[in-house]
Scaffold this motif. Structure first.
Motif, PDB file in Angstrom:
ATOM      1  N   UNK A 143       0.828  -1.211   0.000  1.00  0.00           N
ATOM      2  CA  UNK A 143       0.000   0.000   0.000  1.00  0.00           C
ATOM      3  C   UNK A 143       0.857   1.254   0.000  1.00  0.00           C
ATOM      4  N   UNK A 144       2.017   1.215   0.638  1.00  0.00           N
ATOM      5  CA  UNK A 144       2.896   2.381   0.630  1.00  0.00           C
ATOM      6  C   UNK A 144       3.302   2.752  -0.792  1.00  0.00           C
ATOM      7  N   UNK A 145       3.516   1.760  -1.639  1.00  0.00           N
ATOM      8  CA  UNK A 145       3.853   2.032  -3.041  1.00  0.00           C
ATOM      9  C   UNK A 145       2.610   2.467  -3.823  1.00  0.00           C
ATOM     10  N   UNK A 146       1.472   1.845  -3.508  1.00  0.00           N
ATOM     11  CA  UNK A 146       0.244   2.151  -4.242  1.00  0.00           C
ATOM     12  C   UNK A 146      -0.288   3.542  -3.902  1.00  0.00           C
ATOM     13  N   UNK A 147       0.142   4.083  -2.780  1.00  0.00           N
ATOM     14  CA  UNK A 147      -0.286   5.428  -2.407  1.00  0.00           C
ATOM     15  C   UNK A 147       0.092   6.457  -3.466  1.00  0.00           C
ATOM     16  N   UNK A 269      -4.013  11.917   5.122  1.00  0.00           N
ATOM     17  CA  UNK A 269      -2.619  12.349   5.112  1.00  0.00           C
ATOM     18  C   UNK A 269      -2.084  12.691   3.743  1.00  0.00           C
ATOM     19  N   UNK A 270      -2.941  12.694   2.725  1.00  0.00           N
ATOM     20  CA  UNK A 270      -2.462  12.983   1.364  1.00  0.00           C
ATOM     21  C   UNK A 270      -1.889  14.394   1.264  1.00  0.00           C
ATOM     22  N   UNK A 271      -2.340  15.286   2.154  1.00  0.00           N
ATOM     23  CA  UNK A 271      -1.846  16.672   2.109  1.00  0.00           C
ATOM     24  C   UNK A 271      -0.337  16.752   2.337  1.00  0.00           C
ATOM     25  N   UNK A 272       0.211  15.803   3.094  1.00  0.00           N
ATOM     26  CA  UNK A 272       1.650  15.822   3.394  1.00  0.00           C
ATOM     27  C   UNK A 272       2.440  14.905   2.469  1.00  0.00           C
ATOM     28  N   UNK A 273       1.759  14.286   1.512  1.00  0.00           N
ATOM     29  CA  UNK A 273       2.446  13.391   0.574  1.00  0.00           C
ATOM     30  C   UNK A 273       3.309  14.229  -0.367  1.00  0.00           C
ATOM     31  N   UNK A 274       4.518  13.764  -0.715  1.00  0.00           N
ATOM     32  CA  UNK A 274       5.389  14.545  -1.616  1.00  0.00           C
ATOM     33  C   UNK A 274       4.684  14.896  -2.915  1.00  0.00           C
ATOM     34  N   UNK A 283       9.533   8.021  -1.200  1.00  0.00           N
ATOM     35  CA  UNK A 283       8.799   7.972   0.054  1.00  0.00           C
ATOM     36  C   UNK A 283       8.470   6.553   0.536  1.00  0.00           C
ATOM     37  N   UNK A 284       7.959   5.649  -0.312  1.00  0.00           N
ATOM     38  CA  UNK A 284       7.649   4.306   0.195  1.00  0.00           C
ATOM     39  C   UNK A 284       8.856   3.609   0.808  1.00  0.00           C
TER      40      UNK A 284
END
Length: 291
Positions: A143-147, A269-274, A283-284
C-alpha cells in the motif's frame, strides 16, 4: 551465470534499439505513437465534454502525470527493467526444463480463433490484476507504493499512469507464470494491452460515460472515481476491477451509490504526501526503512 549476463546485456541493447526504432520508424504497431494518439483523443474528449466543469483544462499535476506516463511505459524499461524481466523469463524456462516440464504451454490457444484468444487473455489477465490490485490495498508494505497512484487529487486521463515503478514489478511478477502457461502470442498481448490501456485512460478521465447494463461488465469513470474517493465504506478499498467491473460485483467489492462527480480524492494524510516525482518514488522506501 555468464549466460544470464549475456542475456541481460543483449536484452538491454535490444530494448534500446526497439524504442529508438519505434519512435523514428513508426508503424501500425508503434506503441509510442499509439499511446500518444490515445492520450490526445481522450484529452480532447475531456476538453469538449468535461464531467467536472469546474476543473481546470490543465488540471492539477497534469504535467507530473504526463511524465509518469513516459517514465513507466518507456524509461523504466530502458533503465533495465526489460533486461531483468528477460533474464527472469529465461530463468523460469530453464527451471521448467530442469524439472522436465518442457517449454510447451498447458493450453494450446494458438489453435483457437483469434477472437477467442483475445477474449481469454483479457479475462485471465484482468482477473489476475483484480486480485493483485486488492493485494496492493491490503498488504501494508504494498500500500505504501500504491499510495503514489492514490495521491491524485484531480482526475484526468494521465492519472491512470501515475504509479510507482514497484507496481510494475509486482504485477508482472505475479501475472507472469499464469500467463506463460497459456500460449499467447505477441500480437494478442499487444491488442489486449491497448484495449486495457484505452479503458484505463477513460476510467480516470474527466468524462461521464453512461454504460447502462454494461456497467456490470466494464469499468467506467463513474465507478472508478469511487475507488479514488478519500472517504470509502471499507478500510481495504472498493472497486478494484481495472478493465472489467464484473469481478467487483461477483466478489462483493463493488460500491456505486451515485454518479456525483465532485468528491474529495486521496487518502488520510495525502496533504503531506510529496508533490514531486523523486519524492513520491522515494517515500515508500523511506517509510518502510523506518519501520
Amino acid at each position: 551465470m555468464q549466460d544470464y549476463f549475456d542475456i541481460f546485456t543483449e536484452a538491454f541493447g535490444d530494448y534500446a534499439q526497439y524504442l529508438i526504432g519505434d519512435i523514428l520508424e513508426p508503424s501500425w504497431r508503434s506503441y509510442f505513437y499509439a499511446l500518444l494518439a490515445l492520450s490526445a483523443v481522450v484529452y480532447l474528449a475531456e476538453l469538449v465534454l468535461p464531467w467536472r466543469r469546474n476543473q481546470a483544462r490543465i488540471r492539477r499535476d497534469f504535467w507530473l502525470d504526463g511524465f509518469y506516463m513516459f517514465f513507466n511505459f518507456f524509461l523504466f524499461s530502458l533503465l533495465g527493467y526489460e533486461a531483468i524481466a528477460t533474464v527472469v523469463a529465461h530463468g523460469i524456462q530453464d527451471l521448467r526444463s530442469a524439472l522436465g516440464l518442457g517449454s510447451d504451454a498447458l493450453i494450446d490457444v494458438g489453435a483457437w480463433p483469434v477472437l477467442a484468444q483475445l477474449a481469454l487473455l483479457l479475462v485471465v489477465r484482468d482477473f489476475l490484476h483484480y486480485w493483485i490490485h486488492r493485494l496492493l490495498h491490503r498488504v501494508p508494505a504494498l500500500w505504501e507504493f500504491h499510495k503514489v497512484h492514490h495521491s491524485v487529487r484531480e482526475m484526468g486521463f494521465a492519472a491512470h499512469l501515475r504509479y510507482h515503478w514497484m507496481e510494475t514489478v509486482v504485477y508482472r511478477s505475479l501475472e507472469f507464470l499464469p500467463l506463460a502457461l497459456i500460449g499467447f502470442g505477441v500480437t494478442e498481448f499487444f491488442a489486449v494491452h491497448l484495449f486495457a490501456l484505452t479503458v484505463g485512460h477513460l476510467n480516470h478521465a474527466n468524462l461521464r460515460l453512461p454504460l447502462g447494463p454494461l456497467r456490470y461488465l466494464l469499468n467506467s469513470p463513474q465507478m472508478h472515481l469511487w475507488h479514488h474517493a478519500r472517504m470509502i465504506p471499507t478500510r481495504t478499498g472498493i472497486n478494484f476491477g481495472l478493465t472489467l467491473s464484473v469481478w467487483d460485483w461477483v466478489f462483493g467489492t463493488a460500491h456505486w451509490p451515485d454518479d456525483d462527480a465532485d468528491r474529495e480524492l486521496g487518502f488520510e494524510g495525502v496533504e503531506t504526501f510529496p508533490s514531486g516525482f523523486v519524492g513520491q518514488l522515494w517515500r515508500p522506501f523511506r517509510v518502510l526503512f523506518q519501520r
